[in-house]
Structures are given as C-alpha cells and as structure tokens.
Scaffold this active site. Structure first.
Site, PDB file in Angstrom:
ATOM      1  N   ASP A  13      32.791  46.397  37.215  1.00  0.00           N
ATOM      2  CA  ASP A  13      31.964  45.975  36.068  1.00  0.00           C
ATOM      3  C   ASP A  13      31.127  47.111  35.503  1.00  0.00           C
ATOM      4  OD1 ASP A  13      32.864  43.346  36.531  1.00  0.00           O
ATOM      5  OD2 ASP A  13      31.296  43.064  38.035  1.00  0.00           O
ATOM      6  N   LYS A  16      34.229  49.735  32.054  1.00  0.00           N
ATOM      7  CA  LYS A  16      35.447  50.548  31.867  1.00  0.00           C
ATOM      8  C   LYS A  16      36.229  50.128  30.619  1.00  0.00           C
ATOM      9  CE  LYS A  16      36.911  49.376  36.004  1.00  0.00           C
ATOM     10  NZ  LYS A  16      35.753  48.690  36.563  1.00  0.00           N
ATOM     11  N   ASN A  38      41.730  39.207  38.659  1.00  0.00           N
ATOM     12  CA  ASN A  38      40.340  39.233  39.136  1.00  0.00           C
ATOM     13  C   ASN A  38      39.503  40.145  38.234  1.00  0.00           C
ATOM     14  OD1 ASN A  38      41.847  41.416  40.061  1.00  0.00           O
ATOM     15  ND2 ASN A  38      40.871  41.553  42.058  1.00  0.00           N
ATOM     16  N   GLY A  40      38.036  41.782  34.685  1.00  0.00           N
ATOM     17  CA  GLY A  40      37.646  41.265  33.379  1.00  0.00           C
ATOM     18  C   GLY A  40      37.146  42.441  32.559  1.00  0.00           C
ATOM     19  N   HIS A  41      38.017  43.008  31.735  1.00  0.00           N
ATOM     20  CA  HIS A  41      37.641  44.193  30.962  1.00  0.00           C
ATOM     21  C   HIS A  41      37.267  43.778  29.545  1.00  0.00           C
ATOM     22  CE1 HIS A  41      39.981  46.969  33.928  1.00  0.00           C
ATOM     23  NE2 HIS A  41      38.941  46.383  34.453  1.00  0.00           N
ATOM     24  N   THR A  42      36.025  44.045  29.200  1.00  0.00           N
ATOM     25  CA  THR A  42      35.508  43.559  27.922  1.00  0.00           C
ATOM     26  C   THR A  42      35.544  44.665  26.862  1.00  0.00           C
ATOM     27  OG1 THR A  42      34.033  42.142  29.183  1.00  0.00           O
ATOM     28  CG2 THR A  42      33.505  42.426  26.855  1.00  0.00           C
ATOM     29  N   GLN A 223      38.344  46.950  38.973  1.00  0.00           N
ATOM     30  CA  GLN A 223      37.323  46.899  40.034  1.00  0.00           C
ATOM     31  C   GLN A 223      36.641  48.275  40.153  1.00  0.00           C
ATOM     32  OE1 GLN A 223      40.639  45.327  41.105  1.00  0.00           O
ATOM     33  NE2 GLN A 223      39.727  43.670  39.956  1.00  0.00           N
ATOM     34  N   THR A 299      34.996  37.363  34.528  1.00  0.00           N
ATOM     35  CA  THR A 299      36.102  36.535  35.005  1.00  0.00           C
ATOM     36  C   THR A 299      35.607  35.192  35.513  1.00  0.00           C
ATOM     37  OG1 THR A 299      37.380  38.484  35.571  1.00  0.00           O
ATOM     38  CG2 THR A 299      38.016  36.459  36.671  1.00  0.00           C
ATOM     39  N   ASP A 332      20.901  51.870  27.617  1.00  0.00           N
ATOM     40  CA  ASP A 332      19.918  51.131  26.813  1.00  0.00           C
ATOM     41  C   ASP A 332      19.272  49.977  27.579  1.00  0.00           C
ATOM     42  OD1 ASP A 332      22.717  50.217  26.567  1.00  0.00           O
ATOM     43  OD2 ASP A 332      21.797  48.519  25.537  1.00  0.00           O
TER      44      ASP A 332
HETATM   45  P1  IMP Z   1      38.953  39.413  45.027  1.00  0.00           P
HETATM   46  O1  IMP Z   1      39.360  40.672  44.363  1.00  0.00           O
HETATM   47  O2  IMP Z   1      39.003  38.214  44.137  1.00  0.00           O
HETATM   48  O3  IMP Z   1      39.660  39.207  46.328  1.00  0.00           O
HETATM   49  O4  IMP Z   1      37.393  39.565  45.423  1.00  0.00           O
HETATM   50  C1  IMP Z   1      36.942  40.496  46.393  1.00  0.00           C
HETATM   51  C2  IMP Z   1      35.617  41.118  45.993  1.00  0.00           C
HETATM   52  O5  IMP Z   1      35.815  41.939  44.861  1.00  0.00           O
HETATM   53  C3  IMP Z   1      34.541  40.103  45.604  1.00  0.00           C
HETATM   54  O6  IMP Z   1      33.279  40.630  45.972  1.00  0.00           O
HETATM   55  C4  IMP Z   1      34.643  40.064  44.081  1.00  0.00           C
HETATM   56  O7  IMP Z   1      33.438  39.656  43.469  1.00  0.00           O
HETATM   57  C5  IMP Z   1      34.946  41.529  43.801  1.00  0.00           C
HETATM   58  N1  IMP Z   1      35.665  41.742  42.543  1.00  0.00           N
HETATM   59  C6  IMP Z   1      36.972  41.518  42.294  1.00  0.00           C
HETATM   60  N2  IMP Z   1      37.273  41.864  41.028  1.00  0.00           N
HETATM   61  C7  IMP Z   1      36.141  42.336  40.485  1.00  0.00           C
HETATM   62  C8  IMP Z   1      35.825  42.886  39.209  1.00  0.00           C
HETATM   63  O8  IMP Z   1      36.666  43.031  38.315  1.00  0.00           O
HETATM   64  N3  IMP Z   1      34.534  43.265  39.027  1.00  0.00           N
HETATM   65  C9  IMP Z   1      33.591  43.163  40.009  1.00  0.00           C
HETATM   66  N4  IMP Z   1      33.833  42.660  41.205  1.00  0.00           N
HETATM   67  C10 IMP Z   1      35.112  42.255  41.452  1.00  0.00           C
END
Ligand code: IMP
Length: 426
Positions: A13, A16, A38, A40-42, A223, A299, A332
């Site tokens: 987060d 990126k 998993n 979520g790219h905004t 991630q 996400t 900011d």
């Molecule tokens: P999983 O990837 O759903 O198995 O989650 C494992 C860990 O990675 C958890 O702490 C999630 O919150 C974190 N996580 C997975 N994808 C993201 C992401 O895109 N941004 C931030 N944290 C993520």
C-alpha cells in the site's frame, strides 16, 4: 526506457499504482509477477478512481501490452469482472492483455481454507481471505492447477477430482465443514477457461522476444518487501516473493535483463493485518493520519495500521531489492504535523539494533529509537518542484536519503497524476 522493477519497500500500500501508471507511459510492456487479487493498486485520473487487483496498472494506457506472469495466482472470476469493468470504460483489452498459461488458478476451496484458518485465533495472519496462501501452497506441493489445464477438460477433471477429494476430507475432519460439489466447480471453471483462453499465452517467450526486439518492460510488484514470504516479517507475510527477485522467477526473464529497481515508500508507514509494527501510532495520531491519508484497504476496506517512517525496514528493503531509486509518496499527509519522527533503530534488552533483525520477537518486543524532525506546517499538495517545497520538507527528504542510502527520485503529494515532484533524469 530501460527495464524497471517497481517494488513496495514497506508492508504494501505504498502507492505503487500511481507510480506504475506514470512510468507506464514510457514502457512497452507492463507485467505483474506475483501475488493475486489480494493487491489493490489505485490510479486516479481526473478525479476518477480505478482500483486494479489483477490487471497491471498500465492497462489504462493505450497501446501498451499488459501481462500477468507465471508467478501470479489468478482468481478467474475476479479477473473476468475486472476485464468487464475496464472494457466498460472504453479501454481495449483484446490484443493488449496476455496471461501466462503457467499461472496457478485460485479455486473456491482455497478461499474457504483461507477463511477457516483465519477463524482460528492461534496463527491468525489477518489475510485478505482471497485464497492466496492455500493456492501457493498447492503450487509448491505440486498439486496446483494451472491456466492451461482449464483448456483440457479431461485432465482438468482428473486433477480437480483428486484435489477435491483431499480438500473435502480436510474440510470435514478438521473444520466440520461440508466442502464442495465437484460438478459445480468443474462446470463453473470450464466456463472461465472458455472465457480466458483468448488471453492465455506462453508469456515467458513473449517477454523474452520483446526484449530481443528492444522493447522495454515495467515489472509491477504487488504487496511489499516486508510481506515477502522469505524476507518479510514471517509468518505475518503474504505467500509470494514481493521482492525484486520475484520479477525474474515470476516472469521467466533473466536477472541480467533488469536495468533498475525502484522502491516505493510512504512518507510514514502502514500495514494491514496482524504482525509486529514497531513504529505504530497511538490511537490519537492513528486516527488523524488514517483520515488524512484515507488509510483503508483498497481490497478489503480494512482500516490500515499507521505509524512513523521506519528507516530500519526501508534501508533493509534498499539492500534486499538492490533499490537504485526511492519514490516517496503521500508526503502531503504529514503537512499538519508540528513534529515528525523517524525510527533509526530498535532498542531491545538494553541493546540498540540498527539493522533489521531476523528474530521477529525482537521486532515485536523492541522499542523504536527515534530522531525527531520539525514539521513544515504548509500545504505541499500544490508544489511542483523540489526547490518549491518548504525547507523542513526538503530536510525530511534529504534525511531519508541519508538514512536509506538511496536517492529520492520522485515525491508524490496527492493522488492525481500531476501531483508529483519528478527529479528523475530520463
Ligand atoms: P494474503 O496475501 O491475503 O495471504 O495476506 C497476508 C498478509 O498480507 C496480510 O497481512 C494482508 O493484510 C497482507 N496483504 C496482502 N496483500 C496486501 C496488499 O496488497 N497490501 C497490503 N497488505 C497486503
């Protein structure tokens, strides 16, 4: 443009999506190499927000080739929904999107396993419950089902039968859960196979041919480094290699083809889910920064945990990924703070640690050692050049450069494309 890998240098987060969208303009190919929906790219364009979970963030640029590499795990329903959404915005997908036929497929039993495990109090990771971990576990245990297998109905039937027999036994015996019917999943996924077949390709060959033809590739990490399965805050990590090396294994492109690694950090730190977070704010500041930074998961919508910038983890990321340039986002968000802290070490049992530890209990029980900076108390979201920043903001960035041993090449001061201070040359 050269071949660039973009990675998150914190816990994900970092913003990126926006940086990839900007750099995508000069790239020919934009490639996702790990993770799944998993992520979520905004990307925000003229006030309109687009959130991508599986499609590379470069998809909004006309004429770019977007690739989902072999290292990604694909939930076909989520992918098809995203394709339909992008198409509804008038963006052409056919001929511009390729999906590796070696990527692994997420099934409903992966998602359910993820959720059931998360229900257990002990060992809760705080996952996104998208089935990511169980799907990668099947890949590693060599029982996973890949994109290409959806196109061969007989072999798909056999594999799914074997998998489902095993999974249903686990659901029943361990969780008292009734499991899944074969026919329903089989028919549903044969349908997905028919719909995604036109995008499936040998993307390893596609990308290497592109490189031979002097095309440039932007590798889009998902991630962040501290969520990397090998190098992150294990077990509170995701199940893939979110570090730069993952760009090679997750696409089939050799390391000697990568020209540059860019690491993205927020001007503070956030993480979602469980796990150690030494610089986490107390409740008051947490609320202030969460509101100003809109720190809710793209996400899952979960509120993100927020804290001061941790230079120990960021410097570790610079080392691990071989980061050449740093991008600082959301500067900011700190505009209204009188004092800003940066963590430069951890104190544990009377000793100061300046390097990231491999012992996670040290991280959990240590006290952060801070250096304090004066805030700038001015609106940076409208500033266009580095020299135009308030002095204390410049000092903050310069201090990060000294602590991270890397140059800050871009500073993002808002969600729009134009809210960017670009110090890159070329
Ligand atoms: P999983 O990837 O759903 O198995 O989650 C494992 C860990 O990675 C958890 O702490 C999630 O919150 C974190 N996580 C997975 N994808 C993201 C992401 O895109 N941004 C931030 N944290 C993520």
């Amino acid at each position: 443009m050269s071949n660039i890998v973009i990675v998150g240098a914190q816990w994900g987060d970092e913003g990126k999506g926006k940086i990839i969208d900007i750099l995508a303009e000069k790239a020919d190919y934009i490639v996702r190499f790990q993770g799944g929906n998993n992520a979520g790219h905004t990307v925000v364009i003229d006030g309109k927000e687009f959130i991508f979970h599986l499609l590379p963030s470069g998809i909004l640029h006309k004429g770019k080739i977007c690739v989902i590499g072999n290292g990604v795990v694909i939930d076909p329903k989520s992918l098809l929904d995203e394709i339909a959404f992008v198409r509804s915005k008038g963006i052409k997908i056919e001929g511009n999107l390729f999906i590796s036929d070696e990527a692994h497929i997420i099934f409903p039993y992966h998602q359910r396993m993820d959720s059931l495990r998360e229900r257990e109090k002990r060992g809760k990771i705080g996952t996104t419950k998208r089935g990511i971990g169980p799907c990668y576990a099947d890949k590693v245990s060599r029982s996973g089902i890949r994109v290409q297998e959806l196109f061969d109905k007989d072999s798909f039937r056999d594999k799914l039968k074997i998998n489902l027999k095993e999974k249903n036994k686990i659901f029943k015996c361990l969780y008292g859960n009734k499991g899944f019917s074969f026919d329903k999943i089989y028919n549903e996924y044969c349908g997905y196979g028919r719909q995604i077949k036109k995008y499936a390709a040998n993307t390893t060959l596609l990308l290497n041919r592109a490189l031979k033809n002097k095309k440039s590739i932007l590798f889009e990490g998902a991630q962040g480094t501290l969520l990397d399965i090998d190098h992150g805050t294990y077990p509170y990590v995701t199940s893939s290699n979110a570090t730069a090396g993952g760009a090679c294994t997750g696409t089939g492109v050799g390391p000697n083809k990568i020209d540059k690694v860019i690491g993205v950090v927020k001007a503070y730190t956030t993480r979602v889910g469980e796990g150690p977070f030494p610089t986490e704010f107390g409740p008051e500041l947490m609320q202030v920064i969460r509101n100003k930074g809109k720190e809710y998961g793209a996400t899952t919508g979960r509120p993100r945990r927020c804290g001061w910038f941790d230079a120990v983890i960021a410097r570790y990321s610079v080392m691990l990924n071989g980061i050449d340039e740093i991008v600082v986002t959301k500067l900011d968000v700190l505009d209204d703070l009188e004092k800003i802290k940066i963590c430069v070490g951890y104190k544990y049992k009377g000793k100061i640690y300046k390097d990231f530890p491999t012992d996670m209990s040290l991280l959990k029980y240590s006290q952060p050692v801070y250096e304090e900076c004066d805030g700038w108390l001015a609106d940076t979201s409208v500033i266009e050049t580095f020299s135009g920043l308030p002095d204390n903001a410049k000092k903050y960035i310069n201090k990060l450069e000294r602590l991270l041993l890397a140059r800050v090449s871009m500073i993002s001061i808002g969600s729009e494309r134009k809210q960017l201070i670009n110090r890159r040359h070329g």
